[in-house]
Design a protein around this motif. Structure first.
Motif, short mmCIF file in Angstrom:
data_model
loop_
_atom_site.label_atom_id
_atom_site.label_comp_id
_atom_site.label_asym_id
_atom_site.label_seq_id
_atom_site.Cartn_x
_atom_site.Cartn_y
_atom_site.Cartn_z
N THR A 1 12.97 -6.08 -2.54
CA THR A 1 12.97 -7.28 -1.68
C THR A 1 13.61 -7.00 -0.33
N GLY A 2 14.77 -6.33 -0.33
CA GLY A 2 15.47 -6.08 0.93
C GLY A 2 14.63 -5.30 1.93
N PRO A 3 14.12 -4.11 1.57
CA PRO A 3 13.29 -3.36 2.52
C PRO A 3 12.04 -4.12 2.94
N VAL A 4 11.44 -4.86 1.99
CA VAL A 4 10.23 -5.60 2.34
C VAL A 4 10.55 -6.71 3.34
N MET A 5 11.68 -7.38 3.18
CA MET A 5 12.07 -8.42 4.13
C MET A 5 12.29 -7.84 5.51
N ARG A 6 12.85 -6.64 5.55
CA ARG A 6 13.02 -6.00 6.86
C ARG A 6 11.66 -5.67 7.48
N LEU A 7 10.73 -5.20 6.62
CA LEU A 7 9.38 -4.96 7.12
C LEU A 7 8.74 -6.24 7.63
N LEU A 8 8.94 -7.33 6.89
CA LEU A 8 8.37 -8.61 7.30
C LEU A 8 8.93 -9.07 8.63
N GLU A 9 10.23 -8.92 8.79
CA GLU A 9 10.85 -9.32 10.05
C GLU A 9 10.33 -8.46 11.21
N GLY A 10 10.19 -7.14 10.94
CA GLY A 10 9.62 -6.28 11.98
C GLY A 10 8.20 -6.65 12.32
N THR A 11 7.40 -7.04 11.30
CA THR A 11 6.02 -7.46 11.55
C THR A 11 5.96 -8.71 12.40
N ARG A 12 6.87 -9.66 12.13
CA ARG A 12 6.91 -10.87 12.94
C ARG A 12 7.26 -10.57 14.39
N GLU A 13 8.15 -9.60 14.59
CA GLU A 13 8.48 -9.21 15.95
C GLU A 13 7.26 -8.63 16.66
N VAL A 14 6.50 -7.80 15.94
CA VAL A 14 5.29 -7.22 16.53
C VAL A 14 4.28 -8.32 16.82
N GLU A 15 4.14 -9.27 15.86
CA GLU A 15 3.19 -10.37 16.05
C GLU A 15 3.54 -11.19 17.28
N ALA A 16 4.82 -11.33 17.55
CA ALA A 16 5.26 -12.08 18.72
C ALA A 16 5.17 -11.26 20.00
N GLY A 17 4.76 -10.00 19.88
CA GLY A 17 4.62 -9.16 21.06
C GLY A 17 5.86 -8.40 21.46
N ARG A 18 6.88 -8.46 20.64
CA ARG A 18 8.12 -7.73 20.94
C ARG A 18 8.08 -6.38 20.21
N LEU A 19 7.93 -5.31 20.99
CA LEU A 19 7.75 -3.97 20.43
C LEU A 19 8.95 -3.07 20.70
N ASP A 20 10.09 -3.66 21.07
CA ASP A 20 11.25 -2.84 21.44
C ASP A 20 12.05 -2.36 20.23
N GLU B 1 8.58 4.71 -1.72
CA GLU B 1 7.38 4.31 -0.97
C GLU B 1 7.71 3.33 0.15
N ILE B 2 8.65 2.42 -0.11
CA ILE B 2 9.02 1.46 0.91
C ILE B 2 9.66 2.16 2.11
N GLY B 3 10.48 3.20 1.82
CA GLY B 3 11.06 3.97 2.92
C GLY B 3 9.99 4.67 3.73
N GLN B 4 9.00 5.25 3.03
CA GLN B 4 7.91 5.90 3.75
C GLN B 4 7.12 4.88 4.58
N LEU B 5 6.92 3.70 4.01
CA LEU B 5 6.21 2.65 4.74
C LEU B 5 7.00 2.22 5.98
N SER B 6 8.32 2.15 5.85
CA SER B 6 9.14 1.78 7.00
C SER B 6 9.04 2.83 8.10
N ALA B 7 9.03 4.12 7.71
CA ALA B 7 8.88 5.18 8.71
C ALA B 7 7.53 5.10 9.39
N ALA B 8 6.48 4.83 8.59
CA ALA B 8 5.15 4.69 9.18
C ALA B 8 5.09 3.49 10.12
N PHE B 9 5.80 2.42 9.73
CA PHE B 9 5.83 1.23 10.59
C PHE B 9 6.48 1.54 11.93
N ASN B 10 7.56 2.31 11.89
CA ASN B 10 8.22 2.69 13.14
C ASN B 10 7.30 3.52 14.03
#
Length: 577
Positions: free
Chosen positions: A232-251, A261-270
């Motif tokens: 849940t914790g890593p996924v929530m962080r991914l969700l928050e990052g996705t919302r930032e991207v959706e809002a156009g904030r890419l910083d 796998e969640i760690g690998q997904l987070s690296a791919a997200f970055n």
């Protein structure tokens, strides 16, 4: 280990749900088959058996009616012999039909009794079968005997005896019909019972399916909670990052805390965010030099850059600034840049607003186009015409803004725009060299639009469109035929039009102008110079500064003095661009 555990749990959830889904499907198939079997028996045995019994009753009544008609025909003498013969034929035909319908009903009832795969009240059905047998083999033969006696008495014209026999036959017939109606009532009860059995089986199937589905949902939820508690914790962080991207904030970026796998997904997200930042910078840069929709297509689909081009129907617009040379005289380079930026911005806005693609700026000229894949082929001429109307409407405002921009009181009165629009097949695609490419349109349609823009100076008009463009937008745009024109580079004349406004929005003066100009043009083509001059004078009375009317009137006056050759086709040939 945690990564392996997640995989095992997910596979376990999937396997369990698959097993439950298979069980649910098998149960549904079995129960659906049972319901279908019961429904098939209801529709192919119960209901047809009841229908046969109903027809037995109806046929019995028809036979009784035929007997009455024969009786009446005989008592009225030879004049009714034909009526008697017709009734006798009907009477003779019905008797075997009654037996056939009753036998058919008995066969269906016996089939129901003998079928062990479906529940049925075999005792009640057996009693119904016995009652049908008694009616057919006991009562019906007696009724047939009385009917035959009645027929013999009618043939012998013994009407007294016939009436007595008729009364006995009617009694037997009423008894027969009464029995058949009772049998029908009992059979209808069996039909209703069978229908209730089908509905009960269907409800049972629905309940079992719902129960199994509920069990699958509960088990799936339990397993999901077990797996979700560790991620849940890593996924929530991914969700928050996705919302930032959706809002156009890419910083920002996501902190990686696990190696699963969640760690690998987070690296791919970055890495994805970094790529998006890079693409955004490219888009922002490209968007100032080429249309953003083309830039996005080149970035999202790189293969588009290597296309060899396609032939498509396109609508091309050229817009040029009339009086630009005079306006630019004496203006500093900085002032000239201001003029160009204001003019190009003012005239580009309507093109963007009506979904056009600006291909390039050529000095003070604008080239734009409409067509696939950016707009539908059926709407491209309409959008281009609306853009032209809007561009012409902005000339007045442009004349007001230019003096303020340059710090002068006035600008030359001939500051205006010329627009040419053509529709036709063109080559569309990325064209250029290995060093530089341009997504553009090429072909005769582009050349024609450019020639029509230049032809405005000969007609004193603002916007000339080709015949194909006019055909495509005539339902929504008010047009006026201007002339038949042969532009430079072509040998065949084509009809050109100008745009007066949107459909049903013309002023009375514009309507009068179009009507008189059309009359003048028709007279001009038929060498009726006086009539042409009168009509054009009326057009100028409606709109005194109408350029096409002035130009055509001057040509009429010229031809009055020097008539055209005998093979003149009424078309104007332009020798210059």
């Amino acid at each position: 280990m945690f990564r392996k555990s997640i995989r095992q749990k997910i596979v376990g959830i999937a396997a369990g749900l698959i097993v439950l889904a298979v069980i649910t499907s098998l149960l549904s198939m079995i129960m659906a088959g049972q319901v279908g079997h019961l429904l098939g028996e209801l529709t192919s045995r119960y209901i047809p058996a009841y229908a046969h019994l109903a027809r037995v009753n109806v046929r019995s009544l028809e036979r009784s009616l035929a007997m009455r008609r024969m009786m009446m025909a005989k008592t009225q003498g030879p004049v009714e012999d034909e009526t008697y013969a017709a009734a006798r034929k009907t009477f003779d035909e019905i008797n075997p039909i009654i037996n056939q319908e009753a036998d058919a009903a008995r066969k269906l009832i016996v089939a129901i009794i003998n079928d062990p795969s479906t529940p049925s009240d075999n005792a009640a059905l057996g009693r119904i079968d016995d009652r049908i047998d008694n009616a057919l083999n006991d009562l019906l033969p007696r009724l047939n005997t009385e009917n035959q006696t009645l027929l013999d008495e009618l043939d012998a014209k013994d009407f007294v005896s016939a009436r007595k026999t008729m009364a006995r036959a009617e009694g037997l017939r009423d008894d027969f019909n009464s029995r058949i109606e009772g049998i029908r009532a009992d059979m209808l009860a069996q039909v209703s019972s069978s229908a209730k059995t089908v509905m009960s089986a269907q409800q049972h199937a629905i309940m079992i399916s719902a129960a199994v589905t509920a069990i699958a949902a509960v088990l799936g939820f339990v397993f999901a909670m077990l797996v979700g508690s560790g991620i849940t914790g890593p996924v929530m962080r991914l969700l928050e990052g996705t919302r930032e991207v959706e809002a156009g904030r890419l910083d920002g970026s996501i902190t990686i805390t696990t190696q699963d796998e969640i760690g690998q997904l987070s690296a791919a997200f970055n890495r994805m965010i970094e790529t998006l930042r890079h693409n955004q910078r490219i888009r922002e840069t490209f968007g100032r030099y080429i249309n953003p929709r083309i830039a996005e297509g080149l970035l999202d689909q790189p293969a588009i850059a290597a296309t060899e081009g396609q032939r498509r129907v396109m609508t091309v617009v050229f817009c040029d600034m009339k009086g630009f040379t005079t306006l630019s005289e004496g203006v500093t380079p900085r002032g000239l840049v201001k003029i160009m930026n204001l003019y190009l911005s003012t005239m580009s806005e309507p093109i963007h607003a009506h979904r056009g693609i600006i291909d390039k700026y050529i000095g003070d000229a604008i080239m734009a186009y409409w067509g696939a894949p950016f707009v539908e082929e059926t709407e491209q001429t309409h959008l281009a015409s609306l853009a032209a109307i809007d561009m012409i409407g902005r000339v007045t405002q442009l004349r007001k803004e230019l003096p303020e921009l340059l710090g002068v009181r006035a600008i030359p009165t001939d500051c205006d725009i010329r627009i040419g629009i053509a529709t036709g097949e063109a080559l569309v695609g990325s064209i250029g060299s290995e060093f530089m490419m341009s997504y553009t349109v090429l072909g005769d349609t582009v050349n024609l639009a450019s020639r029509l823009e230049g032809a405005n100076k000969f007609y004193g008009s603002r916007c000339l469109i080709s015949e194909a463009t006019a055909a495509g937008c005539s339902d929504t745009i008010e047009l006026r035929e201007i002339d038949r024109l042969v532009v430079v580079g072509q040998s065949q004349p084509q009809t050109v039009f100008d745009i007066l406004g949107k459909k049903d929005e013309l002023t009375e003066a514009q309507t009068e102008l179009r009507r008189n100009y059309a009359e003048g043009l028709a007279a001009y083509r038929e060498r009726r110079w006086d009539e042409a001059e009168q009509a054009l004078a009326a057009a100028l009375a409606a709109v005194p500064d109408d350029g096409p009317s002035i130009a055509l009137k001057a040509r009429v006056e010229g031809f009055r003095q020097t008539p055209p050759p005998a093979d003149w086709d009424g078309a104007r040939h332009l020798e210059h661009k």
